[in-house]
Enzyme design. Structure first.
Site, PDB file in Angstrom:
ATOM      1  N   ASN A  56       0.885  -1.090  -0.035  1.00  0.00           N
ATOM      2  CA  ASN A  56       0.009  -0.097  -0.002  1.00  0.00           C
ATOM      3  C   ASN A  56       0.931   1.288   0.049  1.00  0.00           C
ATOM      4  O   ASN A  56       1.413   1.518   0.943  1.00  0.00           O
ATOM      5  CB  ASN A  56      -0.984   0.002   1.259  1.00  0.00           C
ATOM      6  CG  ASN A  56      -1.763   1.109   1.356  1.00  0.00           C
ATOM      7  OD1 ASN A  56      -1.630   2.250   0.423  1.00  0.00           O
ATOM      8  ND2 ASN A  56      -2.811   1.231   2.299  1.00  0.00           N
ATOM      9  N   ARG A  98       0.543   4.143   0.368  1.00  0.00           N
ATOM     10  CA  ARG A  98       0.208   5.346   1.251  1.00  0.00           C
ATOM     11  C   ARG A  98       0.594   4.820   2.668  1.00  0.00           C
ATOM     12  O   ARG A  98       0.609   5.969   3.662  1.00  0.00           O
ATOM     13  CB  ARG A  98      -1.423   5.654   1.338  1.00  0.00           C
ATOM     14  CG  ARG A  98      -1.847   6.155   0.090  1.00  0.00           C
ATOM     15  CD  ARG A  98      -3.155   6.689  -0.127  1.00  0.00           C
ATOM     16  NE  ARG A  98      -4.114   5.702   0.688  1.00  0.00           N
ATOM     17  CZ  ARG A  98      -5.084   5.166   0.445  1.00  0.00           C
ATOM     18  NH1 ARG A  98      -5.369   5.398  -1.078  1.00  0.00           N
ATOM     19  NH2 ARG A  98      -5.851   4.248   1.102  1.00  0.00           N
ATOM     20  N   CYS A  99       0.909   3.867   3.094  1.00  0.00           N
ATOM     21  CA  CYS A  99       1.441   3.051   4.170  1.00  0.00           C
ATOM     22  C   CYS A  99       2.882   3.308   4.532  1.00  0.00           C
ATOM     23  O   CYS A  99       3.624   2.943   3.787  1.00  0.00           O
ATOM     24  CB  CYS A  99       1.124   1.846   4.441  1.00  0.00           C
ATOM     25  SG  CYS A  99       1.799   0.975   5.899  1.00  0.00           S
ATOM     26  N   SER A 100       3.455   4.173   5.497  1.00  0.00           N
ATOM     27  CA  SER A 100       4.742   4.410   5.622  1.00  0.00           C
ATOM     28  C   SER A 100       5.474   3.012   5.996  1.00  0.00           C
ATOM     29  O   SER A 100       6.820   3.011   5.743  1.00  0.00           O
ATOM     30  CB  SER A 100       4.939   5.228   6.856  1.00  0.00           C
ATOM     31  OG  SER A 100       4.759   4.614   7.865  1.00  0.00           O
ATOM     32  N   ARG A 118       6.111   1.385   2.462  1.00  0.00           N
ATOM     33  CA  ARG A 118       7.133   2.006   1.691  1.00  0.00           C
ATOM     34  C   ARG A 118       8.509   1.935   2.283  1.00  0.00           C
ATOM     35  O   ARG A 118       9.316   1.892   1.611  1.00  0.00           O
ATOM     36  CB  ARG A 118       6.590   3.874   1.739  1.00  0.00           C
ATOM     37  CG  ARG A 118       5.583   4.224   1.215  1.00  0.00           C
ATOM     38  CD  ARG A 118       5.440   5.700   0.746  1.00  0.00           C
ATOM     39  NE  ARG A 118       5.650   6.589   2.162  1.00  0.00           N
ATOM     40  CZ  ARG A 118       4.507   6.694   2.647  1.00  0.00           C
ATOM     41  NH1 ARG A 118       3.555   6.513   2.515  1.00  0.00           N
ATOM     42  NH2 ARG A 118       5.035   7.472   3.989  1.00  0.00           N
TER      43      ARG A 118
END
Length: 118
Positions: free
Chosen positions: A9, A11-13, A16
């Site tokens: 995902n 948008r997930c830190s 990433r």
């Protein structure tokens, strides 16, 4: 070297960070944006087996509002119901999940993926 697939995902830190950690170790994983392309029940069952966990609940985001609203933490909820909830609401799937051959890890913390590189 066997390919690594990352259920990601962007948008997930943590997702990433896991991707960056893989890339910094020379790995270009196959990316599956599971919110855009939700995994099937068969895929989720295979992931559960590769993770070596006993319950689908162990691969769910239990702090997610949808988890609480659906009362998925109730002990009477069956494994089939948990699986169905993840298929129908992939936001409930813990992220990220990295898979290499017959093994998988949840990237929380991101360093867990290093086990797949050994």
């Amino acid at each position: 070297m066997t390919t690594i697939t990352l259920y990601h995902n962007p948008r997930c830190s943590k997702s990433r960070e896991t991707l960056a950690l893989l890339e910094s170790n020379g790995v270009q994983p196959n990316i599956v944006k599971y919110l855009e392309t939700p995994p099937s029940s068969d895929t989720l069952t295979a992931l559960k087996d590769k993770l070596g966990i006993r319950s689908f609940r162990d691969m769910m985001r239990t702090k997610e509002a949808d988890y609480k609203t659906a009362q998925l933490g109730d002990a009477s909820v069956t494994e089939a119901q948990l699986l169905d909830a993840m298929v129908n609401n992939p936001k409930l799937i813990e992220r990220p999940i990295a898979v290499k051959a017959e093994r998988a890890v949840i990237g929380r913390p991101p360093e867990n993926v290093l086990d797949l590189l050994a």
